[in-house]
Design a protein around this motif. Structure first.
Motif, PDB file in Angstrom:
ATOM      1  N   GLN A 233      62.375  45.049  20.538  1.00  0.00           N
ATOM      2  CA  GLN A 233      62.792  43.838  21.175  1.00  0.00           C
ATOM      3  C   GLN A 233      61.379  43.237  21.629  1.00  0.00           C
ATOM      4  O   GLN A 233      60.502  43.690  22.190  1.00  0.00           O
ATOM      5  CB  GLN A 233      63.694  43.977  22.548  1.00  0.00           C
ATOM      6  N   LEU A 234      61.116  41.979  21.296  1.00  0.00           N
ATOM      7  CA  LEU A 234      59.965  41.258  21.567  1.00  0.00           C
ATOM      8  C   LEU A 234      60.212  40.466  22.704  1.00  0.00           C
ATOM      9  O   LEU A 234      61.092  39.488  22.930  1.00  0.00           O
ATOM     10  CB  LEU A 234      59.642  40.287  20.428  1.00  0.00           C
ATOM     11  N   ARG A 235      59.045  40.430  23.620  1.00  0.00           N
ATOM     12  CA  ARG A 235      59.092  39.680  24.906  1.00  0.00           C
ATOM     13  C   ARG A 235      57.806  39.401  25.098  1.00  0.00           C
ATOM     14  O   ARG A 235      57.040  40.052  25.553  1.00  0.00           O
ATOM     15  CB  ARG A 235      59.565  40.386  26.200  1.00  0.00           C
ATOM     16  N   GLY A 236      57.548  38.049  24.356  1.00  0.00           N
ATOM     17  CA  GLY A 236      56.044  37.338  24.762  1.00  0.00           C
ATOM     18  C   GLY A 236      55.254  38.379  23.478  1.00  0.00           C
ATOM     19  O   GLY A 236      55.614  38.482  22.430  1.00  0.00           O
ATOM     20  N   ASN A 237      54.319  38.914  24.296  1.00  0.00           N
ATOM     21  CA  ASN A 237      53.345  39.827  23.494  1.00  0.00           C
ATOM     22  C   ASN A 237      53.917  41.349  23.681  1.00  0.00           C
ATOM     23  O   ASN A 237      53.123  42.260  23.207  1.00  0.00           O
ATOM     24  CB  ASN A 237      52.032  39.632  24.106  1.00  0.00           C
ATOM     25  N   ILE A 238      54.842  41.508  24.200  1.00  0.00           N
ATOM     26  CA  ILE A 238      55.409  43.080  24.629  1.00  0.00           C
ATOM     27  C   ILE A 238      56.389  43.563  23.365  1.00  0.00           C
ATOM     28  O   ILE A 238      57.349  42.541  23.146  1.00  0.00           O
ATOM     29  CB  ILE A 238      56.081  43.057  25.920  1.00  0.00           C
ATOM     30  N   ARG A 239      56.181  44.583  23.195  1.00  0.00           N
ATOM     31  CA  ARG A 239      57.185  45.123  22.005  1.00  0.00           C
ATOM     32  C   ARG A 239      57.618  46.252  22.394  1.00  0.00           C
ATOM     33  O   ARG A 239      56.869  47.436  22.916  1.00  0.00           O
ATOM     34  CB  ARG A 239      56.499  45.216  20.511  1.00  0.00           C
ATOM     35  N   GLN A 240      59.002  46.277  22.733  1.00  0.00           N
ATOM     36  CA  GLN A 240      59.673  47.350  23.331  1.00  0.00           C
ATOM     37  C   GLN A 240      60.543  48.081  22.243  1.00  0.00           C
ATOM     38  O   GLN A 240      61.579  47.353  21.856  1.00  0.00           O
ATOM     39  CB  GLN A 240      60.379  47.201  24.862  1.00  0.00           C
ATOM     40  N   PRO A 241      60.537  49.341  22.092  1.00  0.00           N
ATOM     41  CA  PRO A 241      61.318  49.954  21.363  1.00  0.00           C
ATOM     42  C   PRO A 241      62.992  50.056  21.930  1.00  0.00           C
ATOM     43  O   PRO A 241      62.963  50.282  23.094  1.00  0.00           O
ATOM     44  CB  PRO A 241      60.993  51.539  20.990  1.00  0.00           C
ATOM     45  N   VAL A 242      63.959  49.638  21.266  1.00  0.00           N
ATOM     46  CA  VAL A 242      65.252  49.725  21.606  1.00  0.00           C
ATOM     47  C   VAL A 242      66.260  50.315  20.694  1.00  0.00           C
ATOM     48  O   VAL A 242      67.391  51.009  21.218  1.00  0.00           O
ATOM     49  CB  VAL A 242      65.767  48.385  21.987  1.00  0.00           C
ATOM     50  N   PHE A 243      66.042  50.462  19.226  1.00  0.00           N
ATOM     51  CA  PHE A 243      67.014  51.216  18.619  1.00  0.00           C
ATOM     52  C   PHE A 243      66.116  51.965  17.547  1.00  0.00           C
ATOM     53  O   PHE A 243      65.059  51.665  17.287  1.00  0.00           O
ATOM     54  CB  PHE A 243      67.965  50.248  17.787  1.00  0.00           C
ATOM     55  N   THR A 244      66.898  52.770  16.788  1.00  0.00           N
ATOM     56  CA  THR A 244      66.288  53.617  15.671  1.00  0.00           C
ATOM     57  C   THR A 244      67.359  53.408  14.543  1.00  0.00           C
ATOM     58  O   THR A 244      68.645  53.410  14.956  1.00  0.00           O
ATOM     59  CB  THR A 244      65.808  55.124  15.877  1.00  0.00           C
ATOM     60  N   CYS A 245      66.930  53.386  13.281  1.00  0.00           N
ATOM     61  CA  CYS A 245      67.718  53.360  12.465  1.00  0.00           C
ATOM     62  C   CYS A 245      67.621  54.410  11.284  1.00  0.00           C
ATOM     63  O   CYS A 245      66.790  55.027  11.182  1.00  0.00           O
ATOM     64  CB  CYS A 245      67.399  52.123  11.490  1.00  0.00           C
ATOM     65  N   LYS A 246      68.906  54.678  10.693  1.00  0.00           N
ATOM     66  CA  LYS A 246      68.844  56.168   9.784  1.00  0.00           C
ATOM     67  C   LYS A 246      69.609  55.594   8.585  1.00  0.00           C
ATOM     68  O   LYS A 246      70.949  55.386   8.540  1.00  0.00           O
ATOM     69  CB  LYS A 246      69.642  57.114  10.347  1.00  0.00           C
ATOM     70  N   PHE A 247      68.979  55.397   7.500  1.00  0.00           N
ATOM     71  CA  PHE A 247      69.381  54.942   6.270  1.00  0.00           C
ATOM     72  C   PHE A 247      69.568  56.493   5.416  1.00  0.00           C
ATOM     73  O   PHE A 247      69.068  57.171   5.531  1.00  0.00           O
ATOM     74  CB  PHE A 247      68.390  54.275   5.645  1.00  0.00           C
ATOM     75  N   ASN A 248      70.886  56.341   4.897  1.00  0.00           N
ATOM     76  CA  ASN A 248      71.343  57.631   3.971  1.00  0.00           C
ATOM     77  C   ASN A 248      72.321  56.999   2.960  1.00  0.00           C
ATOM     78  O   ASN A 248      72.626  55.856   2.862  1.00  0.00           O
ATOM     79  CB  ASN A 248      71.719  58.680   4.686  1.00  0.00           C
TER      80      ASN A 248
END
Length: 299
Positions: A32-47
């Protein structure tokens, strides 16, 4: 547990902004982007669903798997055309605790039309977007995609919300075309005003409450009346990009996000659309190795 953070700022059209940290097929994190802050919120798994059939995720209970497979079979259509099909792709969105919060699964294979090396509209491929609800997986949306003929050479798509019955008609929220060479922006805007330009690093505001899970808010399975104004947009790269691929960017209207599962469904939809650009690539062109089933890499 990840939360969506509040930014107290009056805006007429506040949005959450999400950024994939890589191509969906590379199983990236989503920030998630908040101004200059990048905070991880999800991970993805492709298969690949067929290859992964006997490898159950530790975070996906067996009853959820059975329910998901039931929906996939009822909404999908199996078509076999050896050598000219792309099928079984699936991407699961997890929160940071490892719990699955949305799934996008290819339920109808992308196959070449008769006498052609392209996926035609009459032979379109289809994704089903599922999200958890009432202790099981339930369908939320269906995305169809194909490759338009003619000078436009575009990726045609149609997205509709669906009920928990394959026989029930859905409500179309978006239907348009993106340039296959240049890409473009997928937009759901029920005011018809279109989305503002994608601004990497633009501030995203949040609801008064920072949602944690759907259990805190409940989930209306047929929430058509809730979708008003700007809903979401996603910037998709085309086939003609050169150099480094720009990360997939997603904007979601704050009014449409009450819990993590709400946001995850839009993230899964964006990933499915991005992957559809590859699924609709001409069959005379090779796919990247990440999109090829393991057995195909042996040849």
């Amino acid at each position: 547990m990840a939360q969506f953070h509040m930014n107290v700022k009056a805006e007429p059209d506040p949005r959450f902004v999400f950024q994939f940290d890589g191509a969906p097929e590379c199983s990236p994190q989503v920030f998630q982007l908040r101004g200059n802050i990048r905070q991880p919120v999800f991970t993805c798994k492709f298969n690949f669903r067929a290859a992964d059939r006997n490898q159950r995720s530790r975070s996906l209970p067996s009853e959820h798997i059975s329910a998901a497979r039931s929906w996939l079979s009822s909404f999908g259509s199996e078509r076999e055309r050896p050598g000219k099909e792309r099928k079984g792709w699936s991407i699961t969105i997890h929160d940071l605790s490892g719990s699955p919060v949305a799934v996008a699964s290819m339920v109808t294979p992308f196959v070449a039309g008769p006498g052609s090396d392209r996926v035609t509209r009459s032979n379109s491929g289809c994704w089903l977007i599922l999200r958890p609800g009432d202790g099981t997986w339930k369908p939320w949306g269906r995305l169809e995609a194909w490759r338009e003929r003619g000078s436009a050479d575009g990726l045609g798509y149609r997205f509709e919300l669906v009920h928990n019955s394959a026989a029930s008609g859905g409500i179309v929220l978006a239907e348009s075309t993106l340039s296959c060479s240049k890409g473009g922006k997928f937009v759901i805007d029920l005011n018809g005003n279109g989305a503002t330009g994608m601004k990497p690093g633009s501030a995203a505001t949040s609801p008064v409450c920072s949602p944690r899970s759907s259990g805190d808010f409940g989930y209306a399975l047929w929430p058509y009346s809730l979708y008003k104004g700007f809903v979401m947009s996603a910037k998709v790269e085309g086939e003609g990009h050169s150099g480094k691929i720009a990360p997939l960017m997603v904007e979601v209207g704050v009014q449409h996000v009450n819990c993590m599962e709400d946001a995850a469904a839009f993230v899964a939809l964006s990933a499915a659309l991005d992957l559809s650009m590859d699924a609709c690539r001409l069959f005379s062109h090779k796919l990247r190795k990440e999109l090829c089933p393991p057995q195909d890499l042996l040849f």
